[in-house]
Scaffold this motif. Structure first.
Motif, PDB file in Angstrom:
ATOM      1  N   UNK A 369       0.851  -1.193   0.000  1.00  0.00           N
ATOM      2  CA  UNK A 369       0.000   0.000   0.000  1.00  0.00           C
ATOM      3  C   UNK A 369       0.883   1.238   0.000  1.00  0.00           C
ATOM      4  N   UNK A 370       0.583   2.184  -0.888  1.00  0.00           N
ATOM      5  CA  UNK A 370       1.252   3.484  -0.846  1.00  0.00           C
ATOM      6  C   UNK A 370       0.341   4.526  -1.480  1.00  0.00           C
ATOM      7  N   UNK A 371       0.566   5.768  -1.150  1.00  0.00           N
ATOM      8  CA  UNK A 371      -0.320   6.849  -1.584  1.00  0.00           C
ATOM      9  C   UNK A 371      -0.049   7.241  -3.031  1.00  0.00           C
ATOM     10  N   UNK A 372      -1.009   7.967  -3.613  1.00  0.00           N
ATOM     11  CA  UNK A 372      -0.829   8.489  -4.965  1.00  0.00           C
ATOM     12  C   UNK A 372       0.371   9.433  -5.023  1.00  0.00           C
ATOM     13  N   UNK A 373       0.589  10.221  -3.968  1.00  0.00           N
ATOM     14  CA  UNK A 373       1.742  11.135  -3.954  1.00  0.00           C
ATOM     15  C   UNK A 373       3.040  10.350  -4.005  1.00  0.00           C
ATOM     16  N   UNK A 374       3.100   9.269  -3.223  1.00  0.00           N
ATOM     17  CA  UNK A 374       4.296   8.420  -3.266  1.00  0.00           C
ATOM     18  C   UNK A 374       4.448   7.786  -4.641  1.00  0.00           C
ATOM     19  N   UNK A 375       3.323   7.379  -5.218  1.00  0.00           N
ATOM     20  CA  UNK A 375       3.366   6.769  -6.544  1.00  0.00           C
ATOM     21  C   UNK A 375       3.931   7.747  -7.568  1.00  0.00           C
ATOM     22  N   UNK A 376       3.494   8.999  -7.526  1.00  0.00           N
ATOM     23  CA  UNK A 376       3.998   9.989  -8.484  1.00  0.00           C
ATOM     24  C   UNK A 376       5.507  10.168  -8.352  1.00  0.00           C
ATOM     25  N   UNK A 377       5.990  10.190  -7.116  1.00  0.00           N
ATOM     26  CA  UNK A 377       7.442  10.337  -6.887  1.00  0.00           C
ATOM     27  C   UNK A 377       8.186   9.122  -7.426  1.00  0.00           C
ATOM     28  N   UNK A 378       7.703   7.922  -7.087  1.00  0.00           N
ATOM     29  CA  UNK A 378       8.363   6.694  -7.536  1.00  0.00           C
ATOM     30  C   UNK A 378       8.375   6.589  -9.057  1.00  0.00           C
ATOM     31  N   UNK A 379       7.210   6.851  -9.653  1.00  0.00           N
ATOM     32  CA  UNK A 379       7.096   6.640 -11.094  1.00  0.00           C
ATOM     33  C   UNK A 379       7.875   7.694 -11.874  1.00  0.00           C
ATOM     34  N   UNK A 380       7.862   8.936 -11.385  1.00  0.00           N
ATOM     35  CA  UNK A 380       8.640   9.974 -12.084  1.00  0.00           C
ATOM     36  C   UNK A 380      10.133   9.716 -11.930  1.00  0.00           C
ATOM     37  N   UNK A 381      10.532   9.216 -10.763  1.00  0.00           N
ATOM     38  CA  UNK A 381      11.951   8.886 -10.571  1.00  0.00           C
ATOM     39  C   UNK A 381      12.378   7.753 -11.513  1.00  0.00           C
ATOM     40  N   UNK A 382      11.510   6.735 -11.612  1.00  0.00           N
ATOM     41  CA  UNK A 382      11.847   5.621 -12.500  1.00  0.00           C
ATOM     42  C   UNK A 382      11.918   6.087 -13.951  1.00  0.00           C
ATOM     43  N   UNK A 383      10.996   6.930 -14.368  1.00  0.00           N
ATOM     44  CA  UNK A 383      11.019   7.429 -15.742  1.00  0.00           C
ATOM     45  C   UNK A 383      12.279   8.253 -15.983  1.00  0.00           C
ATOM     46  N   UNK A 384      12.607   9.102 -15.013  1.00  0.00           N
ATOM     47  CA  UNK A 384      13.825   9.908 -15.159  1.00  0.00           C
ATOM     48  C   UNK A 384      15.074   9.042 -15.209  1.00  0.00           C
ATOM     49  N   UNK A 385      15.132   8.049 -14.321  1.00  0.00           N
ATOM     50  CA  UNK A 385      16.286   7.152 -14.308  1.00  0.00           C
ATOM     51  C   UNK A 385      16.388   6.381 -15.627  1.00  0.00           C
ATOM     52  N   UNK A 386      15.252   5.906 -16.109  1.00  0.00           N
ATOM     53  CA  UNK A 386      15.240   5.133 -17.355  1.00  0.00           C
ATOM     54  C   UNK A 386      15.698   5.989 -18.530  1.00  0.00           C
ATOM     55  N   UNK A 387      15.191   7.227 -18.587  1.00  0.00           N
ATOM     56  CA  UNK A 387      15.577   8.109 -19.688  1.00  0.00           C
ATOM     57  C   UNK A 387      17.060   8.457 -19.611  1.00  0.00           C
ATOM     58  N   UNK A 388      17.539   8.775 -18.420  1.00  0.00           N
ATOM     59  CA  UNK A 388      18.955   9.133 -18.253  1.00  0.00           C
ATOM     60  C   UNK A 388      19.854   7.968 -18.616  1.00  0.00           C
ATOM     61  N   UNK A 389      19.518   6.794 -18.112  1.00  0.00           N
ATOM     62  CA  UNK A 389      20.345   5.618 -18.391  1.00  0.00           C
ATOM     63  C   UNK A 389      20.344   5.298 -19.876  1.00  0.00           C
ATOM     64  N   UNK A 390      19.176   5.419 -20.515  1.00  0.00           N
ATOM     65  CA  UNK A 390      19.076   5.104 -21.940  1.00  0.00           C
ATOM     66  C   UNK A 390      19.929   6.060 -22.769  1.00  0.00           C
ATOM     67  N   UNK A 391      19.910   7.348 -22.390  1.00  0.00           N
ATOM     68  CA  UNK A 391      20.714   8.334 -23.124  1.00  0.00           C
ATOM     69  C   UNK A 391      22.212   8.092 -22.914  1.00  0.00           C
ATOM     70  N   UNK A 392      22.588   7.829 -21.674  1.00  0.00           N
ATOM     71  CA  UNK A 392      24.002   7.662 -21.351  1.00  0.00           C
ATOM     72  C   UNK A 392      24.603   6.415 -21.986  1.00  0.00           C
ATOM     73  N   UNK A 393      23.804   5.374 -22.132  1.00  0.00           N
ATOM     74  CA  UNK A 393      24.337   4.112 -22.672  1.00  0.00           C
ATOM     75  C   UNK A 393      24.057   3.954 -24.162  1.00  0.00           C
ATOM     76  N   UNK A 394      23.466   4.972 -24.771  1.00  0.00           N
ATOM     77  CA  UNK A 394      23.106   4.861 -26.186  1.00  0.00           C
ATOM     78  C   UNK A 394      24.351   4.936 -27.066  1.00  0.00           C
ATOM     79  N   UNK A 395      24.394   4.054 -28.055  1.00  0.00           N
ATOM     80  CA  UNK A 395      25.459   4.104 -29.064  1.00  0.00           C
ATOM     81  C   UNK A 395      24.806   4.103 -30.435  1.00  0.00           C
TER      82      UNK A 395
END
Length: 863
Positions: A369-395
């Motif tokens: 169980x977690x709140x919508x506010x926590x969900x927004x933080x988790x999901x935005x962090x994951x999206x940011x991490x995914x985008x950053x990692x994808x850009x950094x490792x892109x060849x």
């Protein structure tokens, strides 16, 4: 040389799939086992180790069996309904006597049990299936037990737990809802007999007596009982099936979700709650009345597995899976113990109902169980991490591949490939649905097994997903993999941003994808994606996706057998399989891009052959069997206005064979040489108003009945509709009257009329226009009169006296088969026909039909 060396070292598709096969076998198996997990049934009333009272499934089912089999079909208004009411009040008196004795024997024990048998009349608006309907009821009853510490403060904030004693027209109602009645009785016994248990907050047990007549009993309690205003939260116990765990499918506050997290065996997700609240289920429970009239939060829980028996004759105790009652009982008792304790959130719930902003789901016995506010933080962090990692490792791709350079262009192709796969899966499955329904005329071939539709539409969805890749420009495996991660993490963040908790599904699938790519960067230096990354990335989609598939198909597959012949049942199931399949196997698309185009073409050929085989196998299947029956609705209609008799036959599914069956029935039981007549089902077809608005789903035939000598024993019907207190105001252009319906021996009466009603004494203002109005009644046994006060605008083109045509219909209380089989001699001509027809149906169809056989009386009155 490096690319060719890598290509030679890479395993082929067959070897790779064999390597991953343990995961594809183990994950669904574990998900299925978790989905079906039930506790061991308890027999003893007292725990032999602790000498403390414990919930006994044997006792719960004994109560359910007495109600459903010893008493029988407890349709509102019948004698059996009254017997169920008397039995329940006797049980309440026994528990109160037991409670009083305990208090006497333990001086100082803060415990008090109070009981009420509530009686009352009322009316309420009940909209469902986009239809406007009004309900009225006379002298219905509820049995209420309140357990408290006996103090005023202890009764100020209460939790309500509800079940219903009645059963619907064609069913004995063992699971729905006698099972929950047994659970509540056992909870009372265990609570009051537990030494030292003293509730800080009261528990109100409502055994309501009229849910199946469209929630009249819960409306009566909510609007008229003196202790209703003390309710702060409601727990509703229901059943639409007879197997599997009790599913939490509505939760309306964070506090109650947190309370549910304490149960021993949680089963529920925010996805189920949002699907149900969307209205696509076309179903409802007493929970509606508690929300509307008490403005309280709560939990709505139901047994939903094997809902083929829902509202059917075989809803018997023998068909309730062992452990079902124990699961519902253990979770309910844990909730009541917590909500009645000093830790209870009940005092904080005085503000009433509010839409929760909480994400919750269970995974392998863990309830998260977690709140919508926590969900927004988790999901935005994951999206940011995914985008950053994808850009950094892109060849960038090699120039020789002639692919667009740059991260965005490359990943647009990857996202296009992912999107095409989802669309292709849906198209492929729906093409097969069209073939089955329109070309081969074999719809619902998968009906008798909830999971068999996966075998029919799974290969087609897979073929569609693969075919779509033929239209995708060349794209690298790793690019598709990272595009999938970016797409799913973006969906999780975007959907959660608009307040939909089901976004958790995409978070749960994108999180392992992110971990998989992180791992891949550590163990692989080339452009390939490691098979370990595939294993990690697929783990959560497989387990979560299969649990989602089991829950959705458990509900929607049996539901398609009662959605009506015009409903696109085949396409609904095909789309569910395709969409859930796309979620379960997200890495199929990067995997197919791991290899050259020849592998893709050969894969398409292979799954296309599998699709053809599935079509051939399923086109030879019969949709129904003895435990997964076709629903047939049969009305023997006696029109007391025209003195005509007709037999009405209807089905509520698109399966083949109904037309032929209707003609066979007409030939066997109707007037010789007169075929059945198809009838248009609309709001003006009053013959089916006893089951309005669910009659919208049926496909009816009408046939003439021969006036056999043995059918001519006329019964004394005093069923009538009249106008009293009638007054016309010519100056105002209005007519004021009381519509009076007298119906001795007739139950579930319904009237329908066209009028411009300006005012009435129902609890909702009528539409300010000429409209069709439907009013249905449900009253206690022996009560045979009800009224509605109307102020009607006179129609300029209508009759001068303002007469209104009223279509009226009801069910002869003694003419319902098989509910009234024991007293069939009192049911007249209808029961004589039903006994013969029911036996003929069973023999002719091999027991694959469950018929609702109702002897109805109706007519037309100008009032």
């Amino acid at each position: 040389m490096a690319p060719s060396t890598t290509a030679r070292a890479r395993w082929g598709p067959i070897r790779s799939l064999l390597c991953l096969s343990p995961l594809f076998i183990a994950a669904p198996w574990l998900a299925y086992r978790e989905h079906r997990a039930l506790p061991e049934p308890v027999v003893d009333l007292i725990n032999p180790q602790t000498a403390l009272p414990q919930l006994s499934e044997a006792q719960m089912l004994a109560h359910a069996k007495y109600l459903s089999e010893d008493i029988g079909y407890r349709t509102v208004g019948t004698r059996e309904h009254a017997l169920g009411d008397a039995w329940m009040f006797a049980r309440a008196e026994e528990l109160k006597a037991q409670c009083d004795e305990i208090v006497k024997s333990v001086p100082g024990r803060k415990l008090e049990c109070e009981i009420w048998r509530q009686e009352g009349s009322g009316h309420h608006r009940f909209d469902i299936m986009a239809k406007r309907l009004y309900k009225t009821y006379v002298n219905l009853s509820n049995i209420i037990v309140r357990v408290s510490d006996g103090t005023k403060a202890g009764k100020e904030h209460a939790v309500l737990v509800n079940s219903h004693l009645d059963s619907t027209l064609p069913s004995p109602g063992a699971a729905d809802d006698a099972l929950a009645v047994g659970v509540m009785l056992e909870c009372i016994r265990v609570l009051i007999n537990t030494p030292g248990w003293e509730p800080k907050h009261a528990v109100i047990f409502l055994f309501n007596n009229a849910e199946e007549s469209l929630q009249d009993g819960s409306h009566l309690f909510s609007t008229q009982h003196p202790i209703a205003n003390t309710v702060r939260a409601a727990i509703n116990l229901e059943a639409a099936g007879s197997t599997g765990p009790t599913l939490l499918f509505q939760a309306t506050s964070e506090q109650m979700i947190q309370a549910y997290s304490r149960v021993p065996r949680p089963c529920g997700t925010v996805v189920a709650s949002e699907v149900f609240s969307s209205g696509v289920m076309l179903s409802d429970t007493d929970f509606r009345q508690f929300e509307l009239y008490l403005n309280v939060t709560g939990l709505d829980m139901a047994v939903v597995g094997n809902s083929y028996l829902y509202h059917m004759r075989k809803d018997l105790v023998e068909n309730i899976e062992p452990g079902v009652a124990q699961h519902m009982g253990d979770n309910t008792l844990a909730l009541l113990q917590f909500l009645s304790s000093s830790e209870s959130p009940l005092p904080s719930l005085t503000a009433g109902y509010a839409r929760p902003t909480t994400v919750y789901f269970q995974s392998f016995r863990y309830f998260i169980v977690y709140s919508f506010d926590t969900a927004k933080i988790l999901y935005s962090f994951l999206f940011g991490l995914s985008a950053s990692f994808s850009v950094l490792t892109y060849s960038p791709p090699a120039p020789a591949l002639k692919q667009p350079r740059g991260f965005i262009g490359d990943h647009l192709r990857g996202s296009f490939a992912v999107g095409c796969a989802v669309v292709g899966a849906a198209v492929g499955a729906n093409v097969v649905a069209f073939i089955m329904a329109e070309v081969l005329k074999k719809p619902l071939s998968w009906f008798s097994d909830e999971l068999s539709c996966v075998l029919l539409y799974g290969p087609a969805a897979l073929a569609g997903a693969l075919v779509s890749q033929l239209f995708v420009p060349s794209v690298r495996e790793r690019t598709v993999f990272t595009s999938l991660l970016l797409t799913q993490s973006a969906l999780a963040w975007g959907i959660q941003s608009i307040g939909i908790g089901s976004a958790a599904l995409f978070f749960l699938s994108s999180l392992p994808l992110c971990l998989a790519l992180l791992l891949n960067s550590l163990i692989s230096t080339g452009p390939d994606v490691s098979l370990w990354s595939y294993a990690i990335g697929q783990l959560t989609p497989l387990t979560t996706g299969f649990q989602l598939a089991f829950e959705l198909l458990n509900v929607f597959v049996p539901l398609t057998g009662r959605m009506g012949g015009e409903a696109p049942a085949e396409h609904i199931i095909a789309t569910i399989v395709a969409v859930v399949g796309s979620y379960v196997l997200p890495l199929l698309i990067p995997f197919i891009h791991r290899y050259d185009r020849g592998v893709l073409v050969r894969s398409i050929a292979l799954v296309s052959m599998a699709t053809a085989v599935s079509i051939a196998v399923f086109s030879a299947r019969n949709p129904f069997d003895a435990m997964h029956q076709k629903r047939l609705f049969v009305i023997h209609m006696e029109n007391i206005t025209s003195q005509e008799q007709h037999l009405h036959i209807a089905a509520a599914d698109s399966a083949p064979g109904f037309d032929a069956l209707a003609h066979d029935i007409a030939e066997r039981f109707g007037v010789s040489g007169v075929p059945p007549t198809p009838v248009i089902m609309n709001d003006w077809n009053a013959d089916w108003d006893t089951i309005y608005p669910f009659s919208t789903f049926i496909t009816p035939y009408k046939m003439e009945l021969p006036l056999k000598e043995e059918y001519m024993d006329l019964l004394d019907y005093s069923f009538a509709v009249s106008a009293v207190n009638d007054h016309i105001d010519t100056a105002a252009g209005t007519r004021k009257l009381t519509l009076k319906v007298t119906h001795p021996g007739i139950i579930w009466t319904a009237v329908a009329f066209d009028a411009n009603v300006l005012e009435w004494d129902l609890d909702d203002s009528p539409p300010d226009e000429l409209a069709r109005h439907h009013i249905k009644e449900g009253s206690f046994y022996g009560h045979d009169t009800w009224t509605v006060d109307l102020l009607v605008k006179l129609a300029p083109e209508g009759p001068a006296d303002g007469k209104i045509r009223v279509d009226f219909v009801g069910i002869h209380e003694k003419a319902m088969w098989p509910g009234k089989r024991a007293e069939k001699h009192l049911g007249g001509r209808a029961m004589k026909l039903f006994e013969e027809l029911d036996g003929w149906l069973d023999e002719t169809t091999g027991g694959t039909v469950d018929a609702t056989l109702l002897g109805c009386v109706g007519g037309v009155a100008w009032v």
